[in-house]
Design an enzyme around this catalytic site. Structure first.
Site, short mmCIF file in Angstrom:
data_model
loop_
_atom_site.label_atom_id
_atom_site.label_comp_id
_atom_site.label_asym_id
_atom_site.label_seq_id
_atom_site.Cartn_x
_atom_site.Cartn_y
_atom_site.Cartn_z
CG ASN A 1 -0.47 0.05 2.51
OD1 ASN A 1 0.55 0.67 2.73
ND2 ASN A 1 -1.14 -0.59 3.46
N GLY A 2 0.14 2.39 -0.11
CA GLY A 2 0.79 3.69 -0.22
C GLY A 2 1.22 4.29 1.10
CG MET B 1 -1.16 8.27 2.06
SD MET B 1 -2.25 8.64 0.71
CE MET B 1 -2.11 7.13 -0.18
CB VAL C 1 -7.71 -20.88 6.89
CG1 VAL C 1 -8.92 -21.51 7.57
CG2 VAL C 1 -6.55 -20.72 7.87
CD GLU D 1 -4.42 8.12 -2.31
OE1 GLU D 1 -3.68 7.36 -2.92
OE2 GLU D 1 -5.04 7.81 -1.28
CG HIS E 1 -9.23 2.24 0.37
ND1 HIS E 1 -9.36 3.60 0.31
CD2 HIS E 1 -7.90 1.99 0.34
CE1 HIS E 1 -8.17 4.17 0.23
NE2 HIS E 1 -7.25 3.21 0.24
CG ASN F 1 -5.81 6.91 2.41
OD1 ASN F 1 -6.11 8.05 2.72
ND2 ASN F 1 -5.37 6.59 1.24
CG PHE G 1 -3.09 1.38 7.07
CD1 PHE G 1 -2.51 1.97 8.18
CD2 PHE G 1 -2.48 1.59 5.83
CE1 PHE G 1 -1.37 2.76 8.08
CE2 PHE G 1 -1.34 2.38 5.72
CZ PHE G 1 -0.80 2.98 6.86
P1 FDA Z 1 -5.21 -7.38 4.87
O1 FDA Z 1 -5.82 -7.49 3.52
O2 FDA Z 1 -4.15 -6.38 5.09
O3 FDA Z 1 -4.58 -8.79 5.29
C1 FDA Z 1 -5.24 -10.02 5.09
C2 FDA Z 1 -4.20 -11.12 5.01
O4 FDA Z 1 -4.85 -12.37 5.14
C3 FDA Z 1 -3.44 -11.17 3.69
O5 FDA Z 1 -2.05 -11.25 3.95
C4 FDA Z 1 -3.96 -12.42 3.01
O6 FDA Z 1 -2.99 -13.07 2.20
C5 FDA Z 1 -4.33 -13.28 4.19
N1 FDA Z 1 -5.39 -14.26 3.92
C6 FDA Z 1 -6.56 -14.06 3.28
N2 FDA Z 1 -7.31 -15.17 3.26
C7 FDA Z 1 -6.59 -16.12 3.90
C8 FDA Z 1 -6.83 -17.49 4.22
N3 FDA Z 1 -7.97 -18.10 3.86
N4 FDA Z 1 -5.86 -18.19 4.86
C9 FDA Z 1 -4.69 -17.58 5.22
N5 FDA Z 1 -4.43 -16.28 4.97
C10 FDA Z 1 -5.37 -15.56 4.33
N6 FDA Z 1 -4.75 1.92 3.19
C11 FDA Z 1 -4.30 3.00 3.87
O7 FDA Z 1 -4.75 3.25 4.99
N7 FDA Z 1 -3.36 3.82 3.31
C12 FDA Z 1 -2.85 3.62 2.06
O8 FDA Z 1 -1.99 4.36 1.60
C13 FDA Z 1 -3.34 2.49 1.32
N8 FDA Z 1 -2.93 2.25 0.04
C14 FDA Z 1 -3.26 1.07 -0.58
C15 FDA Z 1 -2.68 0.74 -1.82
C16 FDA Z 1 -2.93 -0.52 -2.38
C17 FDA Z 1 -2.30 -0.87 -3.71
C18 FDA Z 1 -3.77 -1.45 -1.71
C19 FDA Z 1 -4.03 -2.81 -2.28
C20 FDA Z 1 -4.35 -1.11 -0.50
C21 FDA Z 1 -4.11 0.14 0.07
N9 FDA Z 1 -4.65 0.48 1.31
C22 FDA Z 1 -4.25 1.63 1.94
C23 FDA Z 1 -5.63 -0.40 1.97
C24 FDA Z 1 -5.03 -1.22 3.12
O9 FDA Z 1 -3.83 -1.85 2.72
C25 FDA Z 1 -6.09 -2.25 3.56
O10 FDA Z 1 -7.22 -1.52 4.00
C26 FDA Z 1 -5.59 -3.12 4.71
O11 FDA Z 1 -4.44 -3.84 4.33
C27 FDA Z 1 -6.67 -4.09 5.17
O12 FDA Z 1 -6.24 -4.70 6.36
P2 FDA Z 1 -6.89 -6.03 6.91
O13 FDA Z 1 -6.36 -6.29 8.26
O14 FDA Z 1 -8.36 -5.94 6.74
O15 FDA Z 1 -6.41 -7.19 5.92
#
Ligand code: FDA
Length: 502
Positions: A114-115, A117, A245, A356, A441, A479, A481
């Site tokens: 992610n970025g 932010m 899982v 952004e 998101h 954003n 997180f």
């Molecule tokens: P998250 O998605 O982080 O983690 C879930 C994990 O569980 C993953 O590692 C996945 O592989 C694993 N998983 C899934 N299913 C599974 C299973 N069945 N068994 C085992 N493992 C499993 N937000 C922000 O605040 N600022 C920012 O700048 C950005 N920029 C941004 C850019 C890009 C390109 C993306 C893709 C996303 C962002 N985001 C962001 C969003 C932010 O990254 C996102 O909201 C969070 O990572 C979500 O956090 P979670 O804890 O919900 O799960």
């Protein structure tokens, strides 16, 4: 090897999962984390852990034949994407009809791609989306705790004004100001001191080498360096990678059994394993957690789960767009991959937008100002379990994305008018100026207070908890997180005291 049983199991290693594992570990609770992606700590043949953004290889994407970058084209040419070998790369793009979702895969989840932010939502909006959560507690205790744990920092304002790396942001700020809009600085978990050194040329470049969506080789405080490192440091937490899982079952004594598929990094299944858990925490992200719950409910493993599972999903109103700058208004070839400025028009009564100012990390002058706008789109999607594919399918139609476009258009039409500039029509594969067919998101699917109680305890399944972005009802206005991290801090504190250590 995977133990037969662990008092606590956490699925995933993203924000919610990492917070939960750290606090369990600190309390001395033996905890196993299961992550389907890889641990990103080993350099490839080029000496780097993550591949270059501009010449991506199999490390870039999760089992794809070709990369799927958000900016699909430039001058309608498919310059950004490359054929790659199918492999357990770090970025996934999951497709559901009119919507696709970008996700991080690996130890650290989204923090790897992610970025960076790190934005605390506005209190009035947080109170609007989660009215039953005590905002005094959140803003007094859990948001500060989350920001400290994440390693948030702010750009040096004097440096910002004169550096090359953020010329693109200053150009966009000037255009916004001409139309009467204000900008706000955005904190980050990318180390701004490192960024300065990158520009000075004294350290290897990462954010200044266009690195972001396929991972940063330097500078970023991703979760593997913050919460997860601390969790492992307690001595009570273990992470098993390439362990996906597949199913959650409940035993007659109330313990959970997980069916886990272990693969190698090329996708060959090595083993199907089982692990038991007393307390089970779902941190697999909005898509992962929702799918596990839906599968468990609709295949009859956990039939008591609520009808609310799968509901309340949103894109955080994401929409991307580019503006064409005048030839004399250059954004520069050196652009920090980590944004640090946003146009804040959230107070608009009809079309609230927080946009952004995003880089175009092409390594050359493009005359494009790019934006990822976060809008207040009231539309919500819904996941259903599809038995034929044994997966969750999202229903979301193109017209549900229209409110995001309307809001972004209201803002950027004014900016274009004031600057006599136009939208770019060449960036998203066809001639559309607004790209809302993907989200960064994803939020919702197991919403706090609906599919779970007010602390993430899943309704109808004692000792089962949701800790991640699934809890947030589709929107958080910025954003997400920091919001996910702070809610996880709040919930795990209560669950530890009342359920686990009781
Ligand atoms: P998250 O998605 O982080 O983690 C879930 C994990 O569980 C993953 O590692 C996945 O592989 C694993 N998983 C899934 N299913 C599974 C299973 N069945 N068994 C085992 N493992 C499993 N937000 C922000 O605040 N600022 C920012 O700048 C950005 N920029 C941004 C850019 C890009 C390109 C993306 C893709 C996303 C962002 N985001 C962001 C969003 C932010 O990254 C996102 O909201 C969070 O990572 C979500 O956090 P979670 O804890 O919900 O799960």
């Amino acid at each position: 090897a995977l133990p037969e049983f662990s008092p606590a199991v956490v699925i995933g290693t993203g924000y919610g999962a990492a917070v939960t594992a750290l606090r369990l570990g600190e309390a001395g609770v033996p905890t196993v984390m299961l992550e389907m992606g890889q641990l990103w700590d080993t350099a490839g043949a080029d000496g780097k852990v993550f591949c270059p953004m501009l010449s991506p290889d199999e490390r870039s994407m999760w089992f794809k034949d070709r990369t799927e970058a958000p900016l699909a084209s430039f001058l309608w040419l498919d310059l950004a994407n490359h054929d790659i070998r199918r492999h357990a790369g770090v970025l996934d793009r999951v497709h559901f009809g009119d919507m696709s979702v970008y996700l991080g895969r690996g130890v650290g989840g989204g923090s790897l791609v992610n970025g960076a932010m790190a934005v605390t939502p506005r209190r009035d909006y947080f109170e609007e989306i989660l009215p039953e959560v005590d905002a005094d507690e959140m803003y007094g205790r859990y948001f500060p705790r989350a920001n400290a744990g994440l390693g948030r920092n702010e750009v040096d304002r004097a440096w910002f004004e004169k550096c090359r790396s953020y010329n693109y942001a200053r150009v966009s700020r000037k255009a916004a100001a001409k139309a009467g809009f204000k900008t706000a600085f955005v904190p980050s978990v990318y180390d701004f001191e490192y960024l300065k050194a990158e520009e000075e040329g004294t350290v290897p470049r990462s954010a200044l080498a266009s690195e972001v969506i396929y991972g940063n080789n330097h500078g970023k405080r991703s979760l593997d360096r913050t919460y997860l490192a601390a969790a492992l440091g307690t001595g009570h937490v273990r992470i098993h990678t390439l362990h996906e899982v597949r199913e959650i079952l409940r035993q007659p004594d109330g313990a959970y059994t997980l069916v886990v598929r272990e693969s190698d990094a090329d996708g060959t299944v090595l083993a199907t394993k089982h692990i038991g858990a007393k307390h089970l925490f779902l941190g697999a992200g909005s898509l992962g957690t929702t799918e596990l719950l839906l599968r468990a409910r609709d295949t009859g493993r956990l039939p008591e789960l609520s009808e609310e599972v799968g509901e309340g999903w949103g894109t955080n109103g994401n929409v991307m767009l580019g503006r064409a700058n005048h030839l004399w208004d250059t954004t520069g070839s050196l652009q920090s991959g980590m944004p640090t400025l946003g146009i804040d028009n959230w107070d608009d009564p009809k079309y609230p937008v927080f946009a952004e100012i995003a880089p175009v990390p092409a390594g050359l002058e493009t005359w494009v100002s790019l934006y990822l706008a976060i809008t207040k789109n009231p539309e919500r999607g819904r996941f259903r379990y599809d038995p034929a594919s044994d997966s969750a399918k999202l229903s979301w139609t193109a017209d549900q994305g229209q409110p995001s476009i309307d809001a972004a258009k209201a803002l950027f039409d004014k900016i274009n008018r004031a600057n006599t500039t136009i939208y770019r029509h060449d960036l998203f594969g066809d001639t559309r100026p607004f790209e809302n067919r993907f989200t960064y998101h994803p939020l919702g699917g197991a919403v706090l207070g609906k599919a779970t109680d007010l602390h993430g305890r899943v309704k109808g399944a004692p000792n089962l908890y949701v800790t991640d972005g699934s809890l947030i009802p589709g929107s958080t206005g910025v954003n997400p997180f920091v919001t996910i991290t702070a809610l996880a801090e709040r919930n795990v504190e209560r669950v530890l005291a009342e359920d686990v250590l009781r």
